[in-house]
Design a protein around this motif. Structure first.
Motif, PDB file in Angstrom:
ATOM      1  N   LYS A  48      -0.009 -11.479   2.255  1.00  0.00           N
ATOM      2  CA  LYS A  48       0.638 -10.739   1.175  1.00  0.00           C
ATOM      3  C   LYS A  48       1.278  -9.493   1.773  1.00  0.00           C
ATOM      4  CE  LYS A  48      -1.650  -8.416  -1.791  1.00  0.00           C
ATOM      5  NZ  LYS A  48      -2.544  -8.031  -2.911  1.00  0.00           N
ATOM      6  N   PRO A  49       2.399  -9.005   1.206  1.00  0.00           N
ATOM      7  CA  PRO A  49       3.110  -7.864   1.792  1.00  0.00           C
ATOM      8  C   PRO A  49       2.356  -6.554   1.598  1.00  0.00           C
ATOM      9  CG  PRO A  49       4.130  -8.522  -0.270  1.00  0.00           C
ATOM     10  CD  PRO A  49       3.090  -9.553   0.023  1.00  0.00           C
ATOM     11  N   MET A  50       2.488  -5.671   2.586  1.00  0.00           N
ATOM     12  CA  MET A  50       1.930  -4.319   2.489  1.00  0.00           C
ATOM     13  C   MET A  50       3.089  -3.380   2.169  1.00  0.00           C
ATOM     14  SD  MET A  50      -0.637  -4.432   5.767  1.00  0.00           S
ATOM     15  CE  MET A  50      -1.219  -2.743   5.525  1.00  0.00           C
ATOM     16  N   SER A  58      10.923  -6.524  -4.485  1.00  0.00           N
ATOM     17  CA  SER A  58      11.801  -7.680  -4.647  1.00  0.00           C
ATOM     18  C   SER A  58      12.419  -8.151  -3.338  1.00  0.00           C
ATOM     19  CB  SER A  58      12.914  -7.344  -5.647  1.00  0.00           C
ATOM     20  OG  SER A  58      13.699  -6.263  -5.160  1.00  0.00           O
ATOM     21  N   GLU A  59      12.366  -7.303  -2.302  1.00  0.00           N
ATOM     22  CA  GLU A  59      12.983  -7.646  -1.023  1.00  0.00           C
ATOM     23  C   GLU A  59      12.080  -8.505  -0.145  1.00  0.00           C
ATOM     24  OE1 GLU A  59      14.363  -4.171   0.980  1.00  0.00           O
ATOM     25  OE2 GLU A  59      15.229  -3.291  -0.836  1.00  0.00           O
ATOM     26  N   PHE A  60      10.799  -8.581  -0.487  1.00  0.00           N
ATOM     27  CA  PHE A  60       9.841  -9.306   0.329  1.00  0.00           C
ATOM     28  C   PHE A  60       9.251 -10.475  -0.455  1.00  0.00           C
ATOM     29  CE2 PHE A  60       9.955  -5.057   2.065  1.00  0.00           C
ATOM     30  CZ  PHE A  60       9.856  -5.249   3.437  1.00  0.00           C
ATOM     31  N   PRO A  61       9.004 -11.597   0.224  1.00  0.00           N
ATOM     32  CA  PRO A  61       8.253 -12.666  -0.435  1.00  0.00           C
ATOM     33  C   PRO A  61       6.883 -12.125  -0.863  1.00  0.00           C
ATOM     34  CG  PRO A  61       9.192 -13.437   1.655  1.00  0.00           C
ATOM     35  CD  PRO A  61       9.382 -11.945   1.603  1.00  0.00           C
ATOM     36  N   GLN A  94       2.614 -13.731  14.786  1.00  0.00           N
ATOM     37  CA  GLN A  94       1.439 -13.201  14.101  1.00  0.00           C
ATOM     38  C   GLN A  94       1.132 -11.777  14.583  1.00  0.00           C
ATOM     39  OE1 GLN A  94      -0.980 -16.908  14.946  1.00  0.00           O
ATOM     40  NE2 GLN A  94      -1.914 -16.279  13.029  1.00  0.00           N
ATOM     41  N   THR A  95       1.184 -11.583  15.886  1.00  0.00           N
ATOM     42  CA  THR A  95       0.911 -10.261  16.459  1.00  0.00           C
ATOM     43  C   THR A  95       1.970  -9.255  16.041  1.00  0.00           C
ATOM     44  OG1 THR A  95      -0.062 -11.365  18.376  1.00  0.00           O
ATOM     45  CG2 THR A  95       0.443  -9.036  18.621  1.00  0.00           C
ATOM     46  N   ILE A  96       3.219  -9.707  16.006  1.00  0.00           N
ATOM     47  CA  ILE A  96       4.324  -8.824  15.595  1.00  0.00           C
ATOM     48  C   ILE A  96       4.110  -8.345  14.163  1.00  0.00           C
ATOM     49  CG2 ILE A  96       6.807  -8.736  15.087  1.00  0.00           C
ATOM     50  CD1 ILE A  96       7.181 -10.728  17.436  1.00  0.00           C
ATOM     51  N   MET A  97       3.720  -9.244  13.279  1.00  0.00           N
ATOM     52  CA  MET A  97       3.499  -8.863  11.879  1.00  0.00           C
ATOM     53  C   MET A  97       2.340  -7.880  11.747  1.00  0.00           C
ATOM     54  SD  MET A  97       4.253 -12.153   9.439  1.00  0.00           S
ATOM     55  CE  MET A  97       2.883 -13.108  10.042  1.00  0.00           C
ATOM     56  N   GLU A  98       1.296  -8.090  12.551  1.00  0.00           N
ATOM     57  CA  GLU A  98       0.158  -7.171  12.520  1.00  0.00           C
ATOM     58  C   GLU A  98       0.577  -5.779  12.996  1.00  0.00           C
ATOM     59  OE1 GLU A  98      -2.992  -8.857  14.805  1.00  0.00           O
ATOM     60  OE2 GLU A  98      -3.154 -10.636  13.542  1.00  0.00           O
ATOM     61  N   ASN A  99       1.367  -5.743  14.073  1.00  0.00           N
ATOM     62  CA  ASN A  99       1.807  -4.458  14.621  1.00  0.00           C
ATOM     63  C   ASN A  99       2.753  -3.725  13.675  1.00  0.00           C
ATOM     64  OD1 ASN A  99       0.281  -4.917  16.911  1.00  0.00           O
ATOM     65  ND2 ASN A  99       1.993  -5.727  18.113  1.00  0.00           N
ATOM     66  N   ARG A 104      -0.414  -8.400   5.366  1.00  0.00           N
ATOM     67  CA  ARG A 104      -1.823  -8.491   5.743  1.00  0.00           C
ATOM     68  C   ARG A 104      -2.368  -9.840   5.274  1.00  0.00           C
ATOM     69  NH1 ARG A 104      -5.692  -7.852   1.839  1.00  0.00           N
ATOM     70  NH2 ARG A 104      -5.063  -6.974  -0.182  1.00  0.00           N
ATOM     71  N   ILE A 105      -3.423 -10.278   5.928  1.00  0.00           N
ATOM     72  CA  ILE A 105      -4.029 -11.559   5.575  1.00  0.00           C
ATOM     73  C   ILE A 105      -4.935 -11.374   4.364  1.00  0.00           C
ATOM     74  CG2 ILE A 105      -5.585 -13.390   6.340  1.00  0.00           C
ATOM     75  CD1 ILE A 105      -4.608 -12.866   9.198  1.00  0.00           C
TER      76      ILE A 105
END
Length: 215
Positions: A48-50, A58-61, A94-99, A104-105
């Motif tokens: 889910k987006p942070m 609205s810009e993010f899934p 996955q690492t890029i999204m975490e950084n 977040r999961i």
């Protein structure tokens, strides 16, 4: 590439899923000369987006499913079911999204068990459990036919093989059965030639049904 059907166990009304069913299903595969080849595991994360500002919502899934498949260890797949989109990326995504702290999961699940070889077929039987937990959420089975990669061409032989499995399982009088819901792959822009994206679409459909009880 080969072709795969992903099936999930549907318990009878008033019954629950338990590990004994998983054991009995594995015994059934062995009883029709399935040769155990070792273990397998796929990992699925619900993201889910942070959002730092609600105006950007609205810009993010709102959420998507991330998939790490054993068959493609260097790849990471993102399933945006509402947009009918499957994105393939390098596993480093996955690492890029975490950084970036962009997503977040929400929760994560493993599908893991044993795989068996039956001639031109490979069957994987596994449990669906939250990561770091043995709380059984479901049972899945992958049926793979190795010589053909066309979804349409393989349909008859896959259906016949499934009937053999169902007949064998029927002798056990288990409290439920495996179901195979065929997604409309064309909605996701996928062709008749099978790819790992097709696998992700099937898992996304199955796990969406489990997600409400897996949180």
């Amino acid at each position: 590439m080969s072709i795969k059907w992903v099936l999930c166990w549907q318990p009878n009304a008033g019954t629950t899923i338990n590990s004994q069913i998983l054991i009995e299903v594995s015994k059934c595969v062995e009883s029709i000369n399935g040769v155990k080849e070792g273990g397998w595991k796929n990992t699925f994360c619900f993201y889910k987006p942070m959002l730092k500002e609600q105006a950007n919502a609205s810009e993010f899934p709102q959420h998507f499913l991330g998939a790490s498949l054993q068959e493609q260890p260097d790849k990471f797949y993102m399933a945006l079911s509402k947009k009918r989109l499957i994105v393939e990326a390098e596993s480093s995504m996955q690492t890029i999204m975490e950084n970036l702290q962009s997503y977040r999961i929400k929760f994560a699940l493993n599908c893991e068990g044993f795989q068996y070889r039956l001639g031109d077929f490979r069957v994987r039987v596994g449990k669906v459990v939250p990561i770091n937990s043995e709380n059984l959420r479901g049972i899945v089975m992958e049926m793979e036919y190795l010589p053909i990669s066309s979804w349409k061409t393989s349909h008859l032989i896959m259906s016949e093989f499934l009937e053999i499995l169902k007949e064998t399982l029927g002798k056990k009088s288990l409290p439920g059965h495996f179901v195979h819901a065929e997604p409309n792959f064309s909605e996701f822009g996928l062709s008749d030639q099978y790819t790992s994206r097709h696998t992700v679409v099937q898992y996304a459909s199955i796990l969406a049904q489990m997600s409400t009880t897996a949180q």
